[in-house]
Enzyme design. Structure first.
Site, PDB file in Angstrom:
ATOM      1  N   ARG A  65       0.900  -1.089   0.084  1.00 10.56           N
ATOM      2  CA  ARG A  65       0.200  -0.009  -0.170  1.00 10.56           C
ATOM      3  C   ARG A  65       0.943   1.346  -0.065  1.00 10.56           C
ATOM      4  NH1 ARG A  65      -2.407   0.207   4.934  1.00 10.56           N
ATOM      5  NH2 ARG A  65      -4.261   1.941   4.012  1.00 10.56           N
ATOM      6  N   LYS A  68       4.051  -6.993  11.731  1.00 10.03           N
ATOM      7  CA  LYS A  68       3.378  -7.318  10.586  1.00 10.03           C
ATOM      8  C   LYS A  68       3.797  -8.522   9.960  1.00 10.03           C
ATOM      9  CE  LYS A  68       2.016  -5.140   6.219  1.00 10.03           C
ATOM     10  NZ  LYS A  68       1.519  -3.720   5.695  1.00 10.03           N
ATOM     11  N   ARG A  79       1.605   4.659  18.975  1.00 17.66           N
ATOM     12  CA  ARG A  79       2.460   5.675  19.578  1.00 17.66           C
ATOM     13  C   ARG A  79       2.632   5.107  21.281  1.00 17.66           C
ATOM     14  NH1 ARG A  79      -0.001  10.022  21.481  1.00 17.66           N
ATOM     15  NH2 ARG A  79      -1.935   9.202  20.912  1.00 17.66           N
TER      16      ARG A  79
HETATM   17  C1  BTN Z   1       0.540  -3.810   2.259  1.00 24.65           C
HETATM   18  O1  BTN Z   1       1.345  -2.987   2.166  1.00 24.65           O
HETATM   19  O2  BTN Z   1       0.289  -4.119   3.264  1.00 24.65           O
HETATM   20  C2  BTN Z   1      -0.080  -4.847   1.013  1.00 24.65           C
HETATM   21  C3  BTN Z   1       0.671  -5.731   0.818  1.00 24.65           C
HETATM   22  C4  BTN Z   1       0.219  -6.376  -0.569  1.00 24.65           C
HETATM   23  C5  BTN Z   1       1.237  -7.469  -1.041  1.00 24.65           C
HETATM   24  C6  BTN Z   1       0.674  -8.422  -1.880  1.00 24.65           C
HETATM   25  S1  BTN Z   1       1.675  -9.854  -2.379  1.00 24.65           S
HETATM   26  C7  BTN Z   1       0.621 -10.334  -3.733  1.00 24.65           C
HETATM   27  C8  BTN Z   1       0.036  -8.977  -4.293  1.00 24.65           C
HETATM   28  N1  BTN Z   1       0.937  -8.419  -5.622  1.00 24.65           N
HETATM   29  C9  BTN Z   1       1.423  -7.532  -5.180  1.00 24.65           C
HETATM   30  O3  BTN Z   1       2.104  -6.671  -5.885  1.00 24.65           O
HETATM   31  N2  BTN Z   1       0.977  -6.674  -3.934  1.00 24.65           N
HETATM   32  C10 BTN Z   1       0.055  -7.962  -3.337  1.00 24.65           C
END
Ligand code: BTN
Length: 329
Positions: free
Chosen positions: A125, A190, A327
């Protein structure tokens, strides 16, 4: 590095983690031992570690369970099998999400699923990179079409989080949390993330590519670009004794039915369960929207899946999107 069919073939042999001689590899691939040696050397910048021992041959530093179309399909339940239209497994792809976003431009398919062993341009994201080394994690995207526009699928990404927690729970992995809006968490770290990309008409037909990245085994050396605390499944369960293919099937078994009935069920069907996994409730956080920062304590999510933040004055603000970080209170 660019993976070719020969690279993949070599890995199917080395995947068991045992030694294999140069002679064995060269006869299996029908190329010279010198050519095998070159291929093995070209893995150096793939994140895969190959150990060479004279007299014994070559082995991977750890066994890999490669994703297998037939193994994944064998564990799908009837409902999921019926919802799945295509299952693709790529050894290397730029991004499973980008690939299905491209597919969605020329076809309107329901239930098209794409896994990859590695991504060269995995996307997270907010324009972040998603670290995607070979054979170690889950990179999964699902393409689905919806009929009633963007608003009818609001909350979908939260429901997808519920599907992931259910799948992990089926594997015996408990205490997984969800961090609004799209993160899979374990003990403030995460474990995975969800990226949903929607295109089409705001009030009519639209397609959504639902992407999931789940860390199963993330080698330390791959993690220098990750800017937030992270974990992986092996650190949580303390073993590499699990099946990637089984997990892939479980994810589909939970994901496809939720996505297929989401327009009917709406987020209301998952609200209580999402709340039970909420790992931010009561925590002091900062929410960033562009350059703006909002501090407060998380008061959960509302019925539509929006985040509720209570500020120092006791006022509750509602957020539809934003980047949340914990935080020290
Ligand atoms: C995030 O930022 O938390 C979202 C991550 C999403 C990663 C997945 S891996 C499969 C799919 N292909 C990508 O390029 N991104 C998502």
């Amino acid at each position: 590095m660019t993976f070719t069919e020969k690279h993949y073939k070599i890995l199917t042999i080395l995947a068991d983690g045992d030694f294999h001689s140069g002679t064995e590899l060269s006869s299996a691939l029908n190329i010279s031992r010198a050519a095998i040696w070159k291929y093995l050397h070209s893995f150096a910048d793939s994140g895969l570690e190959i150990i060479a021992l004279s007299g014994k041959g070559y082995k991977l530093d750890r066994a890999i369970e490669l994703l297998s179309d037939s193994q994944i399909k064998a564990e799908l339940n009837q409902q999921t099998s019926a919802l799945l239209s295509t299952l693709e497994i790529h050894s290397q792809i730029e991004s499973t999400n980008s690939y299905l976003v491209e597919c969605a431009k020329s076809e309107s398919s329901l239930g098209r699923v794409c896994f990859a062993e590695s991504q060269t341009g995995g996307r997270g994201r907010r324009g972040r990179q998603w670290v995607s080394p070979f054979g170690a994690n889950i990179y999964l995207s699902l393409l689905w079409q919806f009929e009633n526009g963007f608003s009818a699928i609001s909350g979908l990404s939260l429901a997808v989080g519920v599907a992931v927690v259910r799948a992990l729970s089926d594997m015996g992995v408990k205490n997984i949390g969800l961090k609004w809006p799209n993160d899979i968490f374990w003990q403030d770290k995460k474990l995975g993330g969800i990226l949903i990309e929607v295109s089409g008409e705001s009030g009519g037909d639209c397609s959504a590519v639902i992407g999931l990245g789940l860390n199963l085994y993330l080698p330390e050396k791959e993690t220098s670009t990750i800017t937030q605390p992270w974990t992986d499944l092996e650190r949580i369960i303390g073993t590499h004794n699990y099946s990637r293919n089984q997990l892939a099937s479980l994810l589909l078994n939970h994901l496809l039915p939720i996505v297929a009935s989401f327009e009917n069920d709406t987020f209301a069907a998952y609200l209580q369960e999402w709340r039970s996994y909420d790992c931010m409730q009561g925590k002091a956080v900062a929410i960033y929207i562009g350059q703006q920062q909002f501090d407060g304590v998380v008061a959960g999510i509302d019925d539509n899946g929006m985040l509720l933040l209570e500020n120092k004055q006791g006022e509750i603000k509602t957020f539809a999107s934003g980047e949340v970080s914990f935080r020290q209170s």
